[in-house]
Design a protein around this motif. Structure first.
Motif, short mmCIF file in Angstrom:
data_model
loop_
_atom_site.label_atom_id
_atom_site.label_comp_id
_atom_site.label_asym_id
_atom_site.label_seq_id
_atom_site.Cartn_x
_atom_site.Cartn_y
_atom_site.Cartn_z
N ASP A 117 18.52 39.67 32.48
CA ASP A 117 17.81 39.43 33.73
C ASP A 117 17.62 40.76 34.46
OD1 ASP A 117 18.01 36.73 33.11
OD2 ASP A 117 19.84 36.45 34.28
N TYR A 118 16.76 40.76 35.46
CA TYR A 118 16.48 41.99 36.20
C TYR A 118 16.91 41.81 37.65
CZ TYR A 118 13.56 43.03 32.15
OH TYR A 118 13.10 43.25 30.87
N VAL A 119 17.75 42.72 38.14
CA VAL A 119 18.18 42.69 39.53
C VAL A 119 17.78 44.02 40.16
CG1 VAL A 119 20.11 42.38 41.12
CG2 VAL A 119 20.14 41.24 38.88
N ALA A 177 16.88 54.92 27.62
CA ALA A 177 17.95 55.16 28.60
C ALA A 177 17.48 56.12 29.69
CB ALA A 177 19.18 55.73 27.89
N THR A 178 16.71 57.13 29.32
CA THR A 178 16.18 58.08 30.30
C THR A 178 15.26 57.38 31.29
OG1 THR A 178 16.32 59.92 28.74
CG2 THR A 178 14.81 60.18 30.59
N LEU A 179 14.39 56.52 30.77
CA LEU A 179 13.48 55.77 31.65
C LEU A 179 14.25 54.87 32.60
CD1 LEU A 179 10.67 54.74 29.12
CD2 LEU A 179 10.56 56.51 30.89
N GLN A 180 15.27 54.20 32.08
CA GLN A 180 16.04 53.28 32.93
C GLN A 180 16.82 54.04 33.99
OE1 GLN A 180 18.32 50.31 30.89
NE2 GLN A 180 16.58 49.53 29.75
N TYR A 181 17.40 55.18 33.64
CA TYR A 181 18.18 55.97 34.61
C TYR A 181 17.29 56.45 35.75
CZ TYR A 181 21.19 59.56 36.59
OH TYR A 181 21.93 60.32 37.45
N ALA A 182 16.06 56.85 35.42
CA ALA A 182 15.14 57.36 36.44
C ALA A 182 14.68 56.27 37.39
CB ALA A 182 13.92 58.00 35.76
N ARG A 183 14.91 55.02 37.03
CA ARG A 183 14.43 53.92 37.86
C ARG A 183 15.56 53.16 38.55
NH1 ARG A 183 9.40 52.09 33.93
NH2 ARG A 183 8.40 54.13 34.06
N MET A 184 16.69 53.82 38.69
CA MET A 184 17.83 53.22 39.36
C MET A 184 17.89 53.61 40.83
SD MET A 184 19.57 51.31 37.29
CE MET A 184 19.83 51.02 35.54
N ASP A 185 18.26 52.66 41.67
CA ASP A 185 18.54 52.96 43.07
C ASP A 185 19.86 53.72 43.14
OD1 ASP A 185 18.43 52.49 46.05
OD2 ASP A 185 20.28 51.43 45.58
N PRO A 186 19.92 54.88 43.81
CA PRO A 186 21.13 55.72 43.76
C PRO A 186 22.36 55.09 44.40
CG PRO A 186 19.51 56.59 45.33
CD PRO A 186 18.83 55.53 44.54
N LEU A 187 22.20 54.23 45.41
CA LEU A 187 23.36 53.63 46.06
C LEU A 187 23.95 52.50 45.22
CD1 LEU A 187 25.31 53.17 48.45
CD2 LEU A 187 23.56 51.68 49.46
N LEU A 226 21.20 49.49 40.98
CA LEU A 226 20.26 48.45 40.57
C LEU A 226 18.92 49.10 40.30
CD1 LEU A 226 20.98 45.62 43.19
CD2 LEU A 226 21.96 45.86 40.90
N LEU A 227 18.02 48.38 39.64
CA LEU A 227 16.66 48.86 39.47
C LEU A 227 15.99 49.02 40.84
CD1 LEU A 227 15.70 46.55 36.48
CD2 LEU A 227 16.11 49.02 36.36
N ASN A 228 15.09 50.00 40.95
CA ASN A 228 14.49 50.28 42.25
C ASN A 228 13.17 49.54 42.47
OD1 ASN A 228 12.56 51.74 40.79
ND2 ASN A 228 13.56 53.70 41.15
N ARG A 229 12.58 49.76 43.64
CA ARG A 229 11.38 49.02 44.04
C ARG A 229 10.19 49.32 43.13
NH1 ARG A 229 8.77 47.05 48.69
NH2 ARG A 229 6.74 46.32 47.98
N GLN A 230 10.02 50.57 42.74
CA GLN A 230 8.90 50.91 41.86
C GLN A 230 8.99 50.14 40.54
OE1 GLN A 230 8.68 55.04 40.73
NE2 GLN A 230 7.05 54.68 39.25
#
Length: 332
Positions: A230-232, A145-155, A158-162
């Motif tokens: 799926d991944y968005v 959960a920590t890994l996933q939260y760190a990779r979220m786009d704040p707006l 969704l998952l971010n570009r990295q």
């Protein structure tokens, strides 16, 4: 039990030190093998999206000679939905469910059962060992959960570009096999790039605050109309990426076109009608991330050229060698 006591701290530190889902899974597998020893026979089913909407998939399993055909049947052919329903009815304090040939440890996150660890009854574990097992699984889930939260786009959340780049690399190298291995049909991975049509007009006419609201609503529609597995991603600005497994290209096209039509039929506050264009490609041939993105981008460009509010498959492009040029046409 001395081994469990002496290694428990190291196992916990090992799990919370991982900085990717793949290495976290590998660390959990190694930890379970060490904790259970040679006699331990296990299978781990889990919803990697941390969502109750996704049926838990077989994520990890023991390897070695001890996993004979009979044991494989008991652990790897578990009827997941009824077992999951049974676990969700258990009291929160229940850490172990004993069945005919297996023992099941529910795995919870924020009070919800998102998966379970299955142990074969021939696995010999001290009673106190189950508490350690539950602790290890809890550490794994919270680190995920920590890994996933760190990779979220704040707006958009969704998952971010990295994360997009990392996920494409994982899929191309076969590290996402856990998601598709249970399907009775052969699945292929597809990647789509979606872009909001004429988004500059939205910002120019309504301002950037309304523009952000449009991006957010499109993101919500995309996320809610793809499966939990799926991944968005928010790829950048008004661009999104979707990565998902599907049986074949025609079905992938139908899925994407259905979401495109839904967005076109949605009324956006103040703005009214908003459309998106998409281009998509199958993730195969072990290409680089940039190559896959380039192929999807060229298909997206074709959708724009054809009048926007369309979906185009890269495989349908007649001349895949020519670079595209926008000329005087305002495509984006």
């Amino acid at each position: 039990m001395e081994k469990i006591s002496s290694c428990g701290y190291e196992w916990t530190i090992g799990l919370i030190s991982q900085n990717s889902e793949h290495t976290l899974d590998s660390c959990l597998a190694n930890t379970l093998n060490q904790l259970l020893g040679d006699s331990g026979i296990f299978a781990f089913y889990f919803s990697k999206s941390l969502s109750v909407q996704q049926t838990p998939c077989l994520t990890l399993a023991s390897t070695g000679k001890q996993l004979c055909d009979e044991n494989k049947t008991a652990l790897l052919e578990v009827d997941v939905p009824p077992l999951l329903e049974r676990l969700r009815k258990l009291n929160q304090d229940v850490q172990l469910l004993n069945l005919a040939h297996i023992q099941v440890l529910p795995v919870r996150y924020q009070g919800l059962v998102l998966g379970f660890l299955v142990l074969h009854n021939q696995s010999i574990i001290p009673t106190s060992g189950y508490s350690v097992l539950n602790h290890i699984l809890n550490v794994y889930v919270h680190q995920l959960a920590t890994l996933q939260y760190a990779r979220m786009d704040p707006l958009t959340q969704l998952l971010n570009r990295q994360t997009f780049d990392e996920k494409i690399i994982d899929i191309a190298s076969g590290k996402e096999a856990w998601l598709v291995r249970e399907s009775k049909q052969q699945l292929h991975w597809y990647m789509a790039i979606a872009d909001i049509d004429l988004f500059k007009h939205v910002n120019d006419n309504y301002g950037h605050v309304i523009g952000d609201e449009v991006i957010l609503l499109v993101a919500q529609l995309l996320k809610s109309n793809f499966r939990a597995g799926d991944y968005v991603f928010r790829y950048g600005g008004e661009e999104f990426a979707i990565v998902f497994p599907c049986e074949h290209e025609a079905k992938a096209m139908a899925k994407l076109d259905g979401v495109r039509a839904l967005i076109a039929d949605t009324r956006f506050p103040q703005v009214g009608k908003v459309t998106i264009s998409m281009g998509f490609v199958e993730l195969k041939d072990a290409a680089q991330v940039a190559d896959f993105v380039n192929r999807a981008d060229r298909a997206l460009y074709q959708s724009k050229q054809d009048g926007r509010n369309k979906v185009t498959a890269y495989s349908s492009l007649k001349d895949k060698q020519n670079n595209h040029h926008s000329g005087d046409i305002e495509l984006f």
